[in-house]
Design a protein around this motif. Structure first.
Motif, mmCIF file in Angstrom:
data_model
loop_
_atom_site.group_PDB
_atom_site.id
_atom_site.type_symbol
_atom_site.label_atom_id
_atom_site.label_comp_id
_atom_site.label_asym_id
_atom_site.label_seq_id
_atom_site.Cartn_x
_atom_site.Cartn_y
_atom_site.Cartn_z
ATOM 1 N N PHE A 25 0.824 -1.210 0.000
ATOM 2 C CA PHE A 25 0.000 0.000 0.000
ATOM 3 C C PHE A 25 0.857 1.258 0.000
ATOM 4 O O PHE A 25 0.512 2.252 -0.633
ATOM 5 C CB PHE A 25 -0.973 -0.004 1.169
ATOM 6 N N ILE A 26 1.994 1.226 0.697
ATOM 7 C CA ILE A 26 2.909 2.370 0.678
ATOM 8 C C ILE A 26 3.453 2.575 -0.738
ATOM 9 O O ILE A 26 3.528 3.705 -1.243
ATOM 10 C CB ILE A 26 4.047 2.172 1.694
ATOM 11 N N GLY A 27 3.828 1.478 -1.401
ATOM 12 C CA GLY A 27 4.316 1.565 -2.780
ATOM 13 C C GLY A 27 3.265 2.086 -3.737
ATOM 14 O O GLY A 27 3.556 2.923 -4.602
ATOM 15 N N LEU A 28 2.035 1.617 -3.590
ATOM 16 C CA LEU A 28 0.948 2.106 -4.448
ATOM 17 C C LEU A 28 0.690 3.589 -4.217
ATOM 18 O O LEU A 28 0.394 4.333 -5.157
ATOM 19 C CB LEU A 28 -0.326 1.310 -4.198
ATOM 20 N N ALA A 29 0.795 4.030 -2.975
ATOM 21 C CA ALA A 29 0.604 5.449 -2.675
ATOM 22 C C ALA A 29 1.698 6.291 -3.329
ATOM 23 O O ALA A 29 1.418 7.371 -3.871
ATOM 24 C CB ALA A 29 0.579 5.671 -1.169
ATOM 25 N N CYS A 30 2.943 5.805 -3.308
ATOM 26 C CA CYS A 30 4.043 6.534 -3.956
ATOM 27 C C CYS A 30 3.829 6.617 -5.463
ATOM 28 O O CYS A 30 4.049 7.668 -6.072
ATOM 29 C CB CYS A 30 5.371 5.846 -3.669
ATOM 30 N N ILE A 31 3.400 5.517 -6.069
ATOM 31 C CA ILE A 31 3.156 5.510 -7.512
ATOM 32 C C ILE A 31 2.022 6.474 -7.866
ATOM 33 O O ILE A 31 2.133 7.267 -8.806
ATOM 34 C CB ILE A 31 2.839 4.089 -7.992
ATOM 35 N N ALA A 32 0.947 6.429 -7.112
ATOM 36 C CA ALA A 32 -0.191 7.315 -7.375
ATOM 37 C C ALA A 32 0.202 8.783 -7.202
ATOM 38 O O ALA A 32 -0.155 9.634 -8.026
ATOM 39 C CB ALA A 32 -1.360 6.967 -6.458
ATOM 40 N N LEU A 33 0.963 9.082 -6.147
ATOM 41 C CA LEU A 33 1.405 10.455 -5.921
ATOM 42 C C LEU A 33 2.301 10.932 -7.056
ATOM 43 O O LEU A 33 2.206 12.076 -7.513
ATOM 44 C CB LEU A 33 2.123 10.578 -4.577
ATOM 45 N N GLY A 34 3.167 10.054 -7.551
ATOM 46 C CA GLY A 34 4.038 10.408 -8.671
ATOM 47 C C GLY A 34 3.246 10.751 -9.920
ATOM 48 O O GLY A 34 3.543 11.730 -10.607
ATOM 49 N N PHE A 35 2.224 9.951 -10.223
ATOM 50 C CA PHE A 35 1.415 10.243 -11.417
ATOM 51 C C PHE A 35 0.574 11.499 -11.231
ATOM 52 O O PHE A 35 0.339 12.240 -12.184
ATOM 53 C CB PHE A 35 0.538 9.047 -11.774
ATOM 54 N N ILE A 36 0.133 11.751 -10.020
ATOM 55 C CA ILE A 36 -0.618 12.988 -9.764
ATOM 56 C C ILE A 36 0.280 14.205 -9.951
ATOM 57 O O ILE A 36 -0.114 15.207 -10.560
ATOM 58 C CB ILE A 36 -1.241 12.961 -8.355
ATOM 59 N N LEU A 37 1.524 14.122 -9.458
ATOM 60 C CA LEU A 37 2.456 15.239 -9.620
ATOM 61 C C LEU A 37 2.855 15.440 -11.083
ATOM 62 O O LEU A 37 3.202 16.546 -11.490
ATOM 63 C CB LEU A 37 3.707 15.013 -8.770
ATOM 64 N N MET A 38 2.821 14.367 -11.866
ATOM 65 C CA MET A 38 3.206 14.459 -13.267
ATOM 66 C C MET A 38 2.120 15.080 -14.142
ATOM 67 O O MET A 38 2.390 15.560 -15.234
ATOM 68 C CB MET A 38 3.511 13.051 -13.788
ATOM 69 N N SER A 39 0.898 15.071 -13.689
ATOM 70 C CA SER A 39 -0.213 15.531 -14.523
ATOM 71 C C SER A 39 -0.261 17.052 -14.619
ATOM 72 O O SER A 39 0.329 17.764 -13.817
ATOM 73 C CB SER A 39 -1.538 15.015 -13.960
ATOM 74 N N GLY A 40 -0.999 17.520 -15.586
ATOM 75 C CA GLY A 40 -1.202 18.957 -15.758
ATOM 76 C C GLY A 40 -0.098 19.598 -16.572
ATOM 77 O O GLY A 40 0.745 18.951 -17.176
ATOM 78 N N GLY A 41 -0.103 20.909 -16.606
ATOM 79 C CA GLY A 41 0.943 21.667 -17.284
ATOM 80 C C GLY A 41 0.669 21.952 -18.744
ATOM 81 O O GLY A 41 1.487 22.550 -19.419
ATOM 82 N N GLY A 42 -0.471 21.520 -19.231
ATOM 83 C CA GLY A 42 -0.806 21.771 -20.632
ATOM 84 C C GLY A 42 -1.282 23.205 -20.832
ATOM 85 O O GLY A 42 -1.501 23.969 -19.899
ATOM 86 N N SER A 43 -1.449 23.551 -22.080
ATOM 87 C CA SER A 43 -1.924 24.886 -22.423
ATOM 88 C C SER A 43 -3.315 24.773 -23.036
ATOM 89 O O SER A 43 -3.614 23.838 -23.770
ATOM 90 C CB SER A 43 -0.963 25.537 -23.412
ATOM 91 N N ASP A 44 -4.175 25.731 -22.717
ATOM 92 C CA ASP A 44 -5.514 25.748 -23.292
ATOM 93 C C ASP A 44 -5.476 26.113 -24.777
ATOM 94 O O ASP A 44 -6.255 25.606 -25.577
ATOM 95 C CB ASP A 44 -6.410 26.727 -22.536
#
Length: 83
Positions: A25-44
């Motif tokens: 569960f700790i590993g899954l939380a790290c993976i999920a947090l990494g993908f959440i931090l990676m998202s966004g940053g696009g331009s409209d």
């Protein structure tokens, strides 16, 4: 005595121990947090460049968190819960 042996044989046994699942569960939380931090940053607007996609968070921190999470998952699988 025969009934007791049957109950013990029929009792479901998990493959991993409590410690293994905790690390999973700790590993899954790290993976999920990494993908959440990676998202966004696009331009409209596709004609406007947004340099925010090259931030430290998206280029260095998030992928390292994902790799750390996968490493923790491997450790959790290989961990012997009986020790």
């Amino acid at each position: 005595m025969g009934d007791q042996k049957q109950k013990e044989a029929n009792k479901s046994k998990f493959i991993f121990g409590k410690k293994n699942y905790k690390f999973m569960f700790i590993g899954l939380a790290c993976i999920a947090l990494g993908f959440i931090l990676m998202s966004g940053g696009g331009s409209d607007d596709p004609n406007v460049f947004n340099p925010d996609i090259f931030s430290f968070r998206r280029i260095r921190l998030a992928p390292m968190l994902v790799l750390l999470g996968f490493g923790i998952e491997m450790y959790a699988i290989l961990l012997n819960p009986e020790k």
